[in-house]
Design a protein around this motif. Structure first.
Motif, PDB file in Angstrom:
ATOM      1  N   SER A   1       7.615  25.279  67.315  1.00  0.00           N
ATOM      2  CA  SER A   1       6.468  25.022  67.668  1.00  0.00           C
ATOM      3  C   SER A   1       6.168  24.074  68.930  1.00  0.00           C
ATOM      4  O   SER A   1       5.380  24.075  69.626  1.00  0.00           O
ATOM      5  CB  SER A   1       5.789  24.516  66.291  1.00  0.00           C
TER       6      SER A   1
ATOM      7  N   SER B   1       6.985  25.731  72.305  1.00  0.00           N
ATOM      8  CA  SER B   1       6.072  27.093  72.436  1.00  0.00           C
ATOM      9  C   SER B   1       5.318  27.454  73.908  1.00  0.00           C
ATOM     10  O   SER B   1       4.923  26.091  74.147  1.00  0.00           O
ATOM     11  CB  SER B   1       5.064  27.378  71.381  1.00  0.00           C
TER      12      SER B   1
ATOM     13  N   VAL C   1       2.821  28.916  74.371  1.00  0.00           N
ATOM     14  CA  VAL C   1       1.420  29.459  74.072  1.00  0.00           C
ATOM     15  C   VAL C   1       0.952  28.227  73.189  1.00  0.00           C
ATOM     16  O   VAL C   1       1.717  27.505  72.265  1.00  0.00           O
ATOM     17  CB  VAL C   1       1.305  30.519  73.222  1.00  0.00           C
TER      18      VAL C   1
ATOM     19  N   GLU D   1      -0.926  26.432  69.915  1.00  0.00           N
ATOM     20  CA  GLU D   1      -1.146  26.520  68.603  1.00  0.00           C
ATOM     21  C   GLU D   1      -0.164  27.429  67.975  1.00  0.00           C
ATOM     22  O   GLU D   1      -0.569  28.527  67.162  1.00  0.00           O
ATOM     23  CB  GLU D   1      -2.622  26.918  68.428  1.00  0.00           C
ATOM     24  N   SER D   2       1.050  27.209  68.155  1.00  0.00           N
ATOM     25  CA  SER D   2       2.243  28.318  67.604  1.00  0.00           C
ATOM     26  C   SER D   2       2.535  27.606  66.326  1.00  0.00           C
ATOM     27  O   SER D   2       2.585  26.402  66.303  1.00  0.00           O
ATOM     28  CB  SER D   2       3.252  28.539  68.524  1.00  0.00           C
TER      29      SER D   2
ATOM     30  N   THR E   1       7.588  33.445  65.991  1.00  0.00           N
ATOM     31  CA  THR E   1       6.431  32.579  65.386  1.00  0.00           C
ATOM     32  C   THR E   1       5.130  33.359  65.303  1.00  0.00           C
ATOM     33  O   THR E   1       5.243  34.589  65.454  1.00  0.00           O
ATOM     34  CB  THR E   1       6.240  31.243  66.202  1.00  0.00           C
ATOM     35  N   ASN E   2       3.973  32.711  64.927  1.00  0.00           N
ATOM     36  CA  ASN E   2       3.003  33.523  64.868  1.00  0.00           C
ATOM     37  C   ASN E   2       2.448  34.186  66.192  1.00  0.00           C
ATOM     38  O   ASN E   2       1.537  34.876  66.387  1.00  0.00           O
ATOM     39  CB  ASN E   2       1.863  32.947  63.917  1.00  0.00           C
ATOM     40  N   LYS E   3       2.866  33.191  67.313  1.00  0.00           N
ATOM     41  CA  LYS E   3       2.310  33.479  68.591  1.00  0.00           C
ATOM     42  C   LYS E   3       3.444  33.925  69.614  1.00  0.00           C
ATOM     43  O   LYS E   3       3.088  34.522  70.518  1.00  0.00           O
ATOM     44  CB  LYS E   3       1.694  32.190  69.166  1.00  0.00           C
ATOM     45  N   TYR E   4       4.464  33.617  69.424  1.00  0.00           N
ATOM     46  CA  TYR E   4       5.652  33.939  70.430  1.00  0.00           C
ATOM     47  C   TYR E   4       6.966  34.480  69.783  1.00  0.00           C
ATOM     48  O   TYR E   4       7.111  34.197  68.834  1.00  0.00           O
ATOM     49  CB  TYR E   4       5.817  32.986  71.563  1.00  0.00           C
TER      50      TYR E   4
ATOM     51  N   GLY F   1       5.797  37.742  74.128  1.00  0.00           N
ATOM     52  CA  GLY F   1       4.616  37.930  73.170  1.00  0.00           C
ATOM     53  C   GLY F   1       5.112  38.737  72.140  1.00  0.00           C
ATOM     54  O   GLY F   1       6.491  39.063  72.227  1.00  0.00           O
TER      55      GLY F   1
END
Lengths: 221, 107
Positions: free
Chosen positions: A123, A126, A128, A130-131, B64-67, B85
């Protein structure tokens, strides 16, 4: 196929672990005479193949049974060290079964804490905003799926590539955790789980899912 | 969507860092970030090889939930690490990283 289930508390300590369908990867071989063309080493409490290759038996395999009797550690069935049995021409013909060997309890504790940290670092690095932490790890042989609850408890399962529907499985395990662990008046939160009803029901759920996936793969063929 | 790319040598030094669509700046200096990423990958490889139900195993990617972070390690120990992504498939990424290794000279 579901290999294992682990539960980690919010501090990163392992509070539950269970293995199913272990030792799918075993090889058995009988030798009539000494010597065996493999080099063995007694290391970290197991007898490992260090060098040499026969069929599927390669370095890294450990001896899990001698003459069809399961062994753990480096001692054989009649309390003679396995290495001595292998080096003694009088023990032949000798049948050895090779496999992965069980992951020790201490090692599991350490691996769970390792995963807890890796989950957090994912996390952090990341690219990006809010991962979340790691939801899935993929390797050549297995897939690890993880679900973290709002309270910080992590449930993760190790399954093979053919296994589908792991998210529902994780939610189901969470449900069993709330029903049979949290509602148990003698259970202390964040402590290791020793609840018989939880074990029984978890086994039932795992068997149900294995049967369902066996049925669906049978109907597909 | 490709976010960024790291190439590490077998010693753990970052040989190359490429950035395309990164929206969250790291909370640490570049050098610290390289060390953290490499350390994390080293631990992940060790974790995977010990927890696997099979005899030996190699880490490929995590999500993960984003990458999604994917890694391709050459036999000599050079690691290509890419954050993409979730829409990228593992196969497409692995082909891309392998062709990177084949076509791009790494010193």
């Amino acid at each position: 196929m579901i290999y294992s289930v682990y539960i980690i508390n919010k501090a990163g300590g392992l509070i539950y672990d269970e293995d199913f369908s272990l030792n799918k990867y075993t090889e058995e071989h009988t030798w009539q005479e000494h010597p065996i063309p493999l080099v063995f080493t007694a290391d970290t409490g197991r007898v490992l193949v260090k060098f040499g290759e026969i069929g599927a038996i390669k370095p890294g395999y450990s001896v899990i049974a001698v003459n069809k009797q399961p062994v753990s550690g480096t001692m054989g069935p009649v309390d003679i060290p396995i290495i001595d049995m292998i080096n003694d021409p009088k023990s032949y013909p000798l049948t050895l079964t090779f496999g992965k060997g069980k992951v020790g309890a201490n090692e599991k504790l350490m691996l769970a804490s390792m995963f807890h940290s890796l989950f957090a670092i994912a996390s952090k690095i990341s690219p990006v905003d809010e991962s979340s932490g790691i939801k899935q790890i993929q390797t050549e042989e297995f897939v690890l799926n993880c679900f973290q609850t709002i309270t910080g408890v992590k449930f993760f399962v190790i399954v093979d590539h053919k296994q589908t529907a792991t998210e529902p499985l994780l939610y189901r395990i969470y449900e069993l955790y709330t029903d049979f662990v949290l509602k148990n008046p003698f259970y202390l939160i964040d402590m290791p789980i020793r609840c018989e009803l939880f074990d029984q029901n978890l086994k039932k759920v795992i068997e149900q899912i294995e049967r369902a996936s066996a049925y669906s793969s049978a109907t597909l063929t | 969507m490709i976010y960024n790319l790291y190439i590490f040598n077998p010693m753990g030094q970052c040989l190359y860092y490429g950035e395309w669509e990164r929206s969250k700046a790291a909370a640490m200096s570049r050098d610290e970030e390289f060390k953290l990423v490499y350390g994390m990958l080293y631990s992940l490889k060790s974790f995977v090889s010990r927890i696997t139900p099979a005899i030996s195993d190699n880490f490929q990617c995590y999500e993960t939930n984003k990458y999604k972070l994917s890694m391709y390690e050459t036999p000599s120990g050079v690691k290509f690490v890419i954050n993409t992504g979730l829409d990228w498939s593992s196969q497409a990424i692995s082909e891309m990283l392998q062709s990177l290794y084949k076509e791009v000279r790494v010193y």
